[in-house]
Design an enzyme around this catalytic site. Structure first.
Site, PDB file in Angstrom:
ATOM      1  N   SER A 110      33.682 -61.600  38.624  1.00  0.00           N
ATOM      2  CA  SER A 110      33.313 -60.716  37.551  1.00  0.00           C
ATOM      3  C   SER A 110      33.168 -59.256  37.965  1.00  0.00           C
ATOM      4  O   SER A 110      33.151 -58.375  37.118  1.00  0.00           O
ATOM      5  CB  SER A 110      31.989 -61.169  36.923  1.00  0.00           C
ATOM      6  OG  SER A 110      30.950 -61.066  37.866  1.00  0.00           O
ATOM      7  N   SER A 116      31.982 -63.897  42.469  1.00  0.00           N
ATOM      8  CA  SER A 116      32.281 -62.645  41.775  1.00  0.00           C
ATOM      9  C   SER A 116      32.426 -61.409  42.656  1.00  0.00           C
ATOM     10  O   SER A 116      32.831 -60.370  42.155  1.00  0.00           O
ATOM     11  CB  SER A 116      31.216 -62.361  40.723  1.00  0.00           C
ATOM     12  OG  SER A 116      31.543 -63.044  39.555  1.00  0.00           O
ATOM     13  N   LYS A 159      27.913 -51.821  40.119  1.00  0.00           N
ATOM     14  CA  LYS A 159      28.212 -52.781  39.046  1.00  0.00           C
ATOM     15  C   LYS A 159      27.219 -52.587  37.904  1.00  0.00           C
ATOM     16  O   LYS A 159      26.023 -52.403  38.141  1.00  0.00           O
ATOM     17  CB  LYS A 159      28.147 -54.210  39.595  1.00  0.00           C
ATOM     18  CG  LYS A 159      28.666 -55.286  38.642  1.00  0.00           C
ATOM     19  CD  LYS A 159      28.694 -56.662  39.306  1.00  0.00           C
ATOM     20  CE  LYS A 159      29.239 -57.745  38.382  1.00  0.00           C
ATOM     21  NZ  LYS A 159      29.279 -59.077  39.039  1.00  0.00           N
TER      22      LYS A 159
HETATM   23  N1  GLN Z   1      33.660 -66.980  37.849  1.00  0.00           N
HETATM   24  C1  GLN Z   1      32.351 -67.586  37.937  1.00  0.00           C
HETATM   25  C2  GLN Z   1      31.723 -67.672  36.572  1.00  0.00           C
HETATM   26  O1  GLN Z   1      32.339 -67.295  35.627  1.00  0.00           O
HETATM   27  C3  GLN Z   1      31.495 -66.817  38.889  1.00  0.00           C
HETATM   28  C4  GLN Z   1      30.939 -65.580  38.324  1.00  0.00           C
HETATM   29  C5  GLN Z   1      30.027 -64.844  39.256  1.00  0.00           C
HETATM   30  O2  GLN Z   1      30.027 -65.059  40.470  1.00  0.00           O
HETATM   31  N2  GLN Z   1      29.213 -64.002  38.691  1.00  0.00           N
HETATM   32  O3  GLN Z   1      30.633 -68.144  36.422  1.00  0.00           O
END
Ligand code: GLN
Length: 487
Positions: A155, A179, A80
């Site tokens: 994400s 995410s 990532k």
């Molecule tokens: N979808 C969540 C957010 O936008 C979690 C994102 C994540 O786990 N990095 O904060």
């Protein structure tokens, strides 16, 4: 495409050891695959060809010399793009870091190298890991390998799409509110968030430091267990990393689960869950029953507050963490500012995307004098109560199950202008981050359009062995992982 690219890590390892393919050939086959498909999928932000081939050469040398090899040596991985890898671009998919070249390795990157795992490249994410669809990347949209009109989840959408689209066998992501688990669920693979503190965060670009954890993606449970073994452990560079031994998770997989207690989270199987998802998860619960587990209904009444609590705490932490991107130390700087203040404000206005700006504003508001007690402090108190709800549940059961997400992957563009509905996709995953417990998502069926459905399994803190054991037994009893996207 070389059919070997569809296989699991242990199958690929066999092929390497039997000399059906060399590690360099395997890595090159992945690069050829990326070249042919990534224009469509959009998983990779950048490639690290030289580094990956160097690592593969080392593996080949060791195989030729019949030396011992770490379990995942030579197995291609996608990283990532918010995890630092020395001498490569680390952008967090943000304009503000577009040309930032990392001067050091994150601890996980160092460990990947020690384990001779070739890192193919850096994969796309929602900017600074803020989002659930990977549409918030400043660079490109990543598409779901099962249906390229749909999102891969976020994400860590690039990580999941790369593995599901046969561009990598393994991937690392980060999980602050879901995410890793959400994209794993949308892309029909296994993704796992470890206990908070199990994996060092040193070198991960911080979003919300009390919630962030790095974790593995793979095509099967065993692959993710092996990858977690490779990256977990204490690190003096991260004061929140736990100074305790890392069990050999891959040794716990096969244990019998008869008599184990499986808690079903009542609140996550009620209103708002799609019929297909409900059916698949109910069938998964029946599978556990057939395997001799005892099913117990568990209520977590505070769960409904988890999204509200998360969006106060995560944004508060983000507003503070992202203060460092000021045009002085890293990345983008505005051209010809009139004075210092304008340099800061213009740099940040140009460098951050809309969602990141929204989070910084929300978080700054929650932390501001007069609102701190009403929002931030209250949210911390409810976070504690949510954790205590889980503690009580785990006195009664070994693991908890639920859908990873109430729905399957949605169309690109369908939620991007409605942040609230985007935030709601995380209702199943966020509470595990608030409580600091490990969670995993694995395939448990398909909806009427053929899109994968994810089963979420949660375990108590440091219960990764239990988590993998329960997941592995489910995987063995079902056949979902053999259904793969035709891309
Ligand atoms: N979808 C969540 C957010 O936008 C979690 C994102 C994540 O786990 N990095 O904060």
């Amino acid at each position: 495409m070389n059919e070997l690219l569809k296989k699991t890590a242990s199958e690929q390892r066999k092929a390497l050891l039997n000399k059906e393919i060399s590690a360099v050939e395997l890595v090159n086959a992945e690069f050829a695959r990326i070249e042919s498909i990534d224009e469509t999928l959009g998983a990779f932000n950048s490639l690290c060809k030289e580094q990956a081939i160097e690592t593969a050469k080392e593996v080949d040398k060791k195989i030729a010399a019949k030396e011992d090899l770490p379990p995942l040596a030579g197995i291609p991985l996608a990283l990532k793009d918010n995890i630092n890898l020395k001498d490569t671009k680390t952008t967090a998919s943000s304009k503000i870091l577009e040309n930032f070249v990392s001067p050091y390795d994150a601890t996980v990157s160092k460990k990947l190298k020690e384990n001779l795992i070739p890192i193919l490249g850096k994969v796309n994410l929602d900017e600074f890991a803020m989002g659930s669809s990977t549409e918030n990347s400043a660079f490109k949209i990543t598409r779901n390998p099962w249906d390229t009109n749909k999102v891969p989840g976020g994400s860590s959408g690039g990580s999941a799409a790369a593995v599901a689209g046969y561009e990598a066998t393994l991937a690392l992501g980060s999980d602050t509110g879901g995410s890793i688990r959400l994209p794993a669920s949308f892309c029909g693979i296994v993704g796992m968030k470890p206990t908070y503190g199990r994996v060092s965060r040193y070198g991960l670009i911080a979003f919300a430091s009390s919630l962030d954890q790095i974790g593995p993606f793979g095509r099967c449970v065993e692959d993710t267990a092996l990858l977690l073994e490779a990256i977990a452990g204490h690190d003096s560079h991260d004061s929140t990393s736990l100074d305790i031994p890392v069990p050999k998770f891959s040794d716990c997989l096969n244990k019998d689960i008869k008599g184990k207690k499986v808690g079903v989270i009542k609140e996550l199987l009620g209103d708002g869950v799609s019929e297909d998802v409900k059916k698949a998860v109910e069938a998964a619960i029946q599978t556990y029953k057939d395997l001799g587990a005892e099913i117990v209904e568990i209520s977590l009444p505070l769960l409904e507050h988890s999204i509200g609590v998360y969006y106060i705490l995560a944004t508060a932490e983000a507003s503070s963490n992202l203060a460092r991107f000021d045009g002085v130390k890293y990345g983008h700087r505005t051209e010809n500012p009139k004075n210092l203040l304008e340099m800061y404000t213009k740099t940040r206005a140009e460098g951050f995307g809309d969602e990141v700006k929204r989070r910084i504003m929300l978080g700054t508001y929650a932390l501001s004098a007069g609102y701190y007690d009403a929002y931030y402090k209250k949210a911390q108190q409810i976070r504690r109560l949510i954790k205590e709800d889980f503690d009580r549940a785990f006195e009664k059961v070994d693991i908890l199950v639920s859908p990873t997400c109430p729905n399957t992957a949605f169309e690109i563009g369908s939620k991007i202008s409605d942040p609230l509905s985007m935030y709601l996709t995380d209702i199943g995953t966020i509470s595990a981050n608030l409580a600091g417990i490990p969670g995993l998502s694995m395939p448990c069926g398909f909806d009427s359009d053929g899109m994968p459905i994810g089963l979420q399994i949660l375990a108590p803190a440091l219960g990764e062995d239990k988590l993998f054991n329960m997941a592995y037994n489910f995987e063995k009893a079902t056949d979902f992982k053999s259904v793969q996207p035709k891309i």
